[in-house]
Design a protein around this motif. Structure first.
Motif, PDB file in Angstrom:
ATOM      1  N   UNK A  27       0.847  -1.198   0.000  1.00 17.90           N
ATOM      2  CA  UNK A  27       0.000   0.000   0.000  1.00 17.90           C
ATOM      3  C   UNK A  27       0.878   1.243   0.000  1.00 17.90           C
ATOM      4  N   UNK A  28       0.591   2.160  -0.901  1.00 14.56           N
ATOM      5  CA  UNK A  28       1.381   3.378  -0.992  1.00 14.56           C
ATOM      6  C   UNK A  28       0.465   4.541  -1.342  1.00 14.56           C
ATOM      7  N   UNK A  29       0.838   5.719  -0.933  1.00 10.66           N
ATOM      8  CA  UNK A  29       0.054   6.903  -1.272  1.00 10.66           C
ATOM      9  C   UNK A  29       0.364   7.343  -2.703  1.00 10.66           C
ATOM     10  N   UNK A  30      -0.591   8.026  -3.288  1.00  5.86           N
ATOM     11  CA  UNK A  30      -0.385   8.567  -4.627  1.00  5.86           C
ATOM     12  C   UNK A  30       0.870   9.436  -4.649  1.00  5.86           C
ATOM     13  N   UNK A  31       1.645   9.251  -5.703  1.00  7.13           N
ATOM     14  CA  UNK A  31       2.903   9.963  -5.827  1.00  7.13           C
ATOM     15  C   UNK A  31       4.093   9.195  -5.293  1.00  7.13           C
TER      16      UNK A  31
ATOM     17  N   UNK B 159      17.512  -7.538 -23.888  1.00  5.39           N
ATOM     18  CA  UNK B 159      17.503  -6.273 -23.172  1.00  5.39           C
ATOM     19  C   UNK B 159      16.538  -5.233 -23.704  1.00  5.39           C
ATOM     20  N   UNK B 160      15.834  -5.532 -24.783  1.00  4.97           N
ATOM     21  CA  UNK B 160      14.840  -4.580 -25.298  1.00  4.97           C
ATOM     22  C   UNK B 160      13.658  -4.506 -24.345  1.00  4.97           C
ATOM     23  N   UNK B 161      13.124  -3.302 -24.217  1.00  5.11           N
ATOM     24  CA  UNK B 161      12.008  -3.090 -23.297  1.00  5.11           C
ATOM     25  C   UNK B 161      10.800  -2.526 -24.024  1.00  5.11           C
ATOM     26  N   UNK B 162       9.651  -2.737 -23.415  1.00  7.16           N
ATOM     27  CA  UNK B 162       8.388  -2.261 -23.967  1.00  7.16           C
ATOM     28  C   UNK B 162       7.494  -1.880 -22.797  1.00  7.16           C
ATOM     29  N   UNK B 163       6.782  -0.761 -22.933  1.00  8.20           N
ATOM     30  CA  UNK B 163       5.929  -0.275 -21.849  1.00  8.20           C
ATOM     31  C   UNK B 163       4.540   0.064 -22.358  1.00  8.20           C
ATOM     32  N   UNK B 164       3.574  -0.100 -21.493  1.00  9.18           N
ATOM     33  CA  UNK B 164       2.240   0.413 -21.777  1.00  9.18           C
ATOM     34  C   UNK B 164       2.305   1.932 -21.765  1.00  9.18           C
ATOM     35  N   UNK B 165       1.508   2.563 -22.607  1.00 10.93           N
ATOM     36  CA  UNK B 165       1.522   4.025 -22.678  1.00 10.93           C
ATOM     37  C   UNK B 165       1.216   4.653 -21.319  1.00 10.93           C
ATOM     38  N   UNK B 166       0.374   3.996 -20.556  1.00  8.46           N
ATOM     39  CA  UNK B 166      -0.073   4.568 -19.277  1.00  8.46           C
ATOM     40  C   UNK B 166       1.033   4.628 -18.223  1.00  8.46           C
ATOM     41  N   UNK B 167       2.117   3.898 -18.438  1.00 13.98           N
ATOM     42  CA  UNK B 167       3.188   3.873 -17.420  1.00 13.98           C
ATOM     43  C   UNK B 167       4.505   4.434 -17.938  1.00 13.98           C
ATOM     44  N   UNK B 168       4.555   4.785 -19.207  1.00 11.94           N
ATOM     45  CA  UNK B 168       5.798   5.319 -19.771  1.00 11.94           C
ATOM     46  C   UNK B 168       6.239   6.559 -19.013  1.00 11.94           C
ATOM     47  N   UNK B 169       7.521   6.601 -18.681  1.00 11.35           N
ATOM     48  CA  UNK B 169       8.065   7.724 -17.948  1.00 11.35           C
ATOM     49  C   UNK B 169       7.927   7.595 -16.439  1.00 11.35           C
ATOM     50  N   UNK B 170       7.137   6.631 -15.988  1.00 11.18           N
ATOM     51  CA  UNK B 170       6.947   6.435 -14.538  1.00 11.18           C
ATOM     52  C   UNK B 170       7.488   5.084 -14.058  1.00 11.18           C
ATOM     53  N   UNK B 171       7.370   4.072 -14.883  1.00 10.23           N
ATOM     54  CA  UNK B 171       7.807   2.724 -14.517  1.00 10.23           C
ATOM     55  C   UNK B 171       9.048   2.343 -15.315  1.00 10.23           C
ATOM     56  N   UNK B 172       9.909   1.550 -14.687  1.00  7.30           N
ATOM     57  CA  UNK B 172      11.102   1.050 -15.357  1.00  7.30           C
ATOM     58  C   UNK B 172      11.271  -0.433 -15.070  1.00  7.30           C
ATOM     59  N   UNK B 173      11.403  -1.210 -16.128  1.00  2.77           N
ATOM     60  CA  UNK B 173      11.660  -2.644 -15.974  1.00  2.77           C
ATOM     61  C   UNK B 173      13.152  -2.879 -16.170  1.00  2.77           C
ATOM     62  N   UNK B 174      13.701  -3.748 -15.343  1.00  2.00           N
ATOM     63  CA  UNK B 174      15.124  -4.068 -15.451  1.00  2.00           C
ATOM     64  C   UNK B 174      15.344  -5.502 -14.993  1.00  2.00           C
ATOM     65  N   UNK B 175      16.541  -5.993 -15.187  1.00  2.00           N
ATOM     66  CA  UNK B 175      16.814  -7.368 -14.786  1.00  2.00           C
ATOM     67  C   UNK B 175      18.235  -7.484 -14.259  1.00  2.00           C
ATOM     68  N   UNK B 176      18.400  -8.458 -13.395  1.00  2.00           N
ATOM     69  CA  UNK B 176      19.711  -8.807 -12.865  1.00  2.00           C
ATOM     70  C   UNK B 176      19.939 -10.266 -13.239  1.00  2.00           C
TER      71      UNK B 176
ATOM     72  N   UNK C  54       7.321   4.556 -10.065  1.00  2.00           N
ATOM     73  CA  UNK C  54       7.370   5.885  -9.460  1.00  2.00           C
ATOM     74  C   UNK C  54       6.117   6.672  -9.815  1.00  2.00           C
ATOM     75  N   UNK C  55       5.878   7.735  -9.084  1.00  3.69           N
ATOM     76  CA  UNK C  55       4.731   8.614  -9.330  1.00  3.69           C
ATOM     77  C   UNK C  55       3.450   7.798  -9.461  1.00  3.69           C
ATOM     78  N   UNK C  56       3.251   6.912  -8.519  1.00  2.76           N
ATOM     79  CA  UNK C  56       2.102   6.011  -8.593  1.00  2.76           C
ATOM     80  C   UNK C  56       0.790   6.774  -8.484  1.00  2.76           C
ATOM     81  N   UNK C  57      -0.204   6.260  -9.200  1.00  3.47           N
ATOM     82  CA  UNK C  57      -1.539   6.859  -9.226  1.00  3.47           C
ATOM     83  C   UNK C  57      -2.550   5.844  -8.730  1.00  3.47           C
ATOM     84  N   UNK C  58      -3.697   6.321  -8.247  1.00  3.98           N
ATOM     85  CA  UNK C  58      -4.729   5.365  -7.799  1.00  3.98           C
ATOM     86  C   UNK C  58      -5.114   4.370  -8.894  1.00  3.98           C
TER      87      UNK C  58
END
Length: 115
Positions: A11-15, A55-72, A83-87
């Motif tokens: 659970x996290x607050x918006x933002x 290593x190529x990545x793909x994002x939904x338009x709704x999360x671009x610029x806010x979410x980042x996928x990575x791997x180890x 980041x910058x989570x919304x309800x």
């Protein structure tokens, strides 16, 4: 067989921010791509982000610029930094592994964003 274990929801607050982890085990050498999907109540499961073995990545338009996928690769783990989570990001988030002949799913982890 591939086993996927997710962690990091909550659970996290918006933002605010959360980081989801997905640890893969089993026939991981056969994995072509991994991704995160989410499903909100009453809605269909949708792709959030994906990363290929190259290593190529793909994002939904709704999360671009806010979410980042990575791997180890050393830990056989894929992450989703949110980041910058919304309800409207509230959903059960599922890890997914794609092989040539089938896909595997994790058990899901709940992400709730309060306004």
């Amino acid at each position: 067989q591939v086993q996927l274990v997710e962690s990091g929801g909550g659970l996290v607050q918006a933002g605010g921010s959360l980081r989801l982890s997905c640890a893969a085990s089993g026939s991981i050498f056969s994995i072509i791509a991994m991704g995160w999907y989410r499903q909100a109540p009453g809605k269909q499961r949708e792709l959030v982000a994906a990363i290929t073995s190259g290593g190529s990545t793909n994002y939904a338009d709704s999360v671009k610029g806010r979410f980042t996928i990575s791997r180890d690769n050393a830990k056989n783990t894929v992450y989703l930094q949110m980041n910058s989570l919304k309800p409207e990001d509230t959903a059960v988030y599922y890890c997914n592994a794609v092989l040539v002949i089938r896909m595997y799913w994790g058990q899901g982890t709940q992400v709730t964003v309060s306004s």
